[in-house]
Design a protein around this motif. Structure first.
Motif, short mmCIF file in Angstrom:
data_model
loop_
_atom_site.label_atom_id
_atom_site.label_comp_id
_atom_site.label_asym_id
_atom_site.label_seq_id
_atom_site.Cartn_x
_atom_site.Cartn_y
_atom_site.Cartn_z
N ARG A 81 0.82 -1.21 0.00
CA ARG A 81 0.00 0.00 0.00
C ARG A 81 0.86 1.26 0.00
N ILE A 82 0.32 2.27 -0.62
CA ILE A 82 1.02 3.55 -0.64
C ILE A 82 0.08 4.59 -0.03
N ASP A 83 0.55 5.22 1.05
CA ASP A 83 -0.25 6.28 1.68
C ASP A 83 0.17 7.63 1.08
N VAL A 84 -0.81 8.44 0.80
CA VAL A 84 -0.51 9.76 0.22
C VAL A 84 -1.33 10.80 0.98
N ASP A 85 -0.90 12.06 0.90
CA ASP A 85 -1.64 13.12 1.60
C ASP A 85 -2.86 13.57 0.81
N THR A 86 -2.72 13.58 -0.51
CA THR A 86 -3.82 14.09 -1.34
C THR A 86 -4.12 13.11 -2.47
N TRP A 87 -5.34 13.19 -3.02
CA TRP A 87 -5.68 12.29 -4.13
C TRP A 87 -4.85 12.62 -5.37
N GLN A 88 -4.45 13.90 -5.52
CA GLN A 88 -3.62 14.26 -6.69
C GLN A 88 -2.27 13.54 -6.62
N GLN A 89 -1.72 13.47 -5.40
CA GLN A 89 -0.44 12.73 -5.25
C GLN A 89 -0.64 11.26 -5.56
N GLY A 90 -1.79 10.72 -5.13
CA GLY A 90 -2.10 9.30 -5.36
C GLY A 90 -2.21 9.00 -6.86
N LEU A 91 -2.90 9.87 -7.56
CA LEU A 91 -3.09 9.68 -8.99
C LEU A 91 -1.74 9.76 -9.71
N ASP A 92 -0.93 10.73 -9.31
CA ASP A 92 0.41 10.87 -9.90
C ASP A 92 1.24 9.61 -9.68
N LYS A 93 1.15 9.08 -8.46
CA LYS A 93 1.91 7.88 -8.12
C LYS A 93 1.46 6.71 -9.00
N ALA A 94 0.13 6.61 -9.18
CA ALA A 94 -0.41 5.53 -10.01
C ALA A 94 0.10 5.67 -11.45
N PHE A 95 0.04 6.89 -11.98
CA PHE A 95 0.51 7.12 -13.35
C PHE A 95 2.00 6.78 -13.47
N GLU A 96 2.75 7.14 -12.44
CA GLU A 96 4.20 6.89 -12.46
C GLU A 96 4.47 5.37 -12.50
N LEU A 97 3.75 4.62 -11.66
CA LEU A 97 3.97 3.16 -11.62
C LEU A 97 3.59 2.50 -12.95
N VAL A 98 2.45 2.92 -13.49
CA VAL A 98 2.03 2.34 -14.77
C VAL A 98 3.00 2.75 -15.87
N GLY A 99 3.48 3.98 -15.80
CA GLY A 99 4.45 4.49 -16.77
C GLY A 99 5.73 3.68 -16.76
N GLU A 100 6.12 3.19 -15.58
CA GLU A 100 7.33 2.35 -15.51
C GLU A 100 7.06 0.97 -16.12
N ALA A 101 5.84 0.49 -15.96
CA ALA A 101 5.50 -0.84 -16.50
C ALA A 101 5.32 -0.80 -18.03
N ALA A 102 4.88 0.34 -18.55
CA ALA A 102 4.63 0.44 -19.99
C ALA A 102 5.24 1.75 -20.50
N ALA A 103 6.43 1.63 -21.08
CA ALA A 103 7.16 2.83 -21.51
C ALA A 103 6.35 3.68 -22.49
N GLY A 104 6.36 4.98 -22.29
CA GLY A 104 5.72 5.89 -23.23
C GLY A 104 4.24 6.15 -22.96
N ILE A 105 3.67 5.50 -21.97
CA ILE A 105 2.22 5.61 -21.76
C ILE A 105 1.86 6.74 -20.77
#
Ligand code: PML
Length: 245
Positions: A81-105
């Motif tokens: 689990r990843i705890d974040v202070d704001t939903w914007q940080q959470g969404l960014d974190k999600a995009f970052e993780l997916v971005g690492e799994a699929a280059a260019g996305i």
């Protein structure tokens, strides 16, 4: 031993005249042994009749026999689990993780996610060609025929995490699947996740604002690794039981 698949969906007619249409209220699915069928069926009816979205006009409970030999048993993805202070940080974190799994996305994800909001099922996006592969883009693709192995409890209301870990495990094991991104469409549920065989199931504790009804799922698929038909067939037809800890 024989098993039974039970699927429930409940809806309500909304609007007037030409605008009249069915609105989804609730849904659930299980794969259980014969002796649990009646209790699960009754719990599903209870869930449909007591949903906060309103009183259903239509409840469909479909029961199908499933042969044990047709069921694949999968180990649940490991959960972090990843705890974040704001939903914007959470969404960014999600995009970052997916971005690492699929280059260019990474840059495309906000737009893709937005496009899933009106869909009932998930978007199936091919990272090799940059195209959507759902046969019906309004409906999307639905992962179905899955449950937790040995789950003896009969939930009459939705447990988001328990249902999501089963679904995410099935999805991560589909041919050619690279990663999944999910935000609940329940306005009172702000935890979402990113999942893949490599990442496991990563819960991100805030991914949208409380009260926001928008949610959706993106399945990122790579057509260099498998055929889209095989992936869709697995998601929609293969019977899967997930061994949770
Ligand atoms: C849904 O409502 O279908 C999505 C549930 C996401 C669950 C996230 C979690 O609690 O781990």
């Amino acid at each position: 031993m024989d098993y039974y698949s039970l699927k429930m969906r409940a809806s309500q007619q909304v609007g007037e005249g030409d605008q009249k249409h069915e609105q989804h209220i609730s849904g659930a699915e299980r794969i259980v042994s014969r002796d649990a069928v009646e209790a699960v069926c009754s719990a599903m009816a209870h869930r449909a009749l007591t949903h906060s979205k309103g009183d259903p006009d239509f409840i469909n409970i479909k029961i199908e026999k499933v042969c044990e030999k047709d069921i694949q048993i999968l180990k649940a993805l490991p959960v972090t689990r990843i705890d974040v202070d704001t939903w914007q940080q959470g969404l960014d974190k999600a995009f970052e993780l997916v971005g690492e799994a699929a280059a260019g996305i990474r840059e495309k994800l906000p737009e893709l996610l937005q496009a899933t909001f009106p869909m009932r099922g998930a978007m199936l996006y091919d990272i090799a060609t940059g195209t959507r592969l759902e046969p019906d883009q309004q409906r999307g693709v639905r992962a179905t025929y899955m449950d937790a192995l040995h789950s003896s409890t009969v939930d009459s209301c939705k447990n988001h995490f328990n249902e999501a870990i089963v679904l995410a495990t099935k999805v991560a094991n589909a041919p050619g699947m690279v990663a999944e991104l999910c935000i609940s469409d329940d306005p009172n549920y702000i935890t979402g996740y990113v999942a893949s065989k490599e990442l496991g199931y990563v819960r991100i504790m805030k991914m949208k604002e409380m009260g926001d009804e928008n949610g959706g799922r993106i399945f990122l698929f790579d057509s260099r690794k498998a055929k889209a038909e095989d992936c869709i067939e697995f998601l929609q037809k293969k019977k899967v039981l997930v061994e949770t800890a």
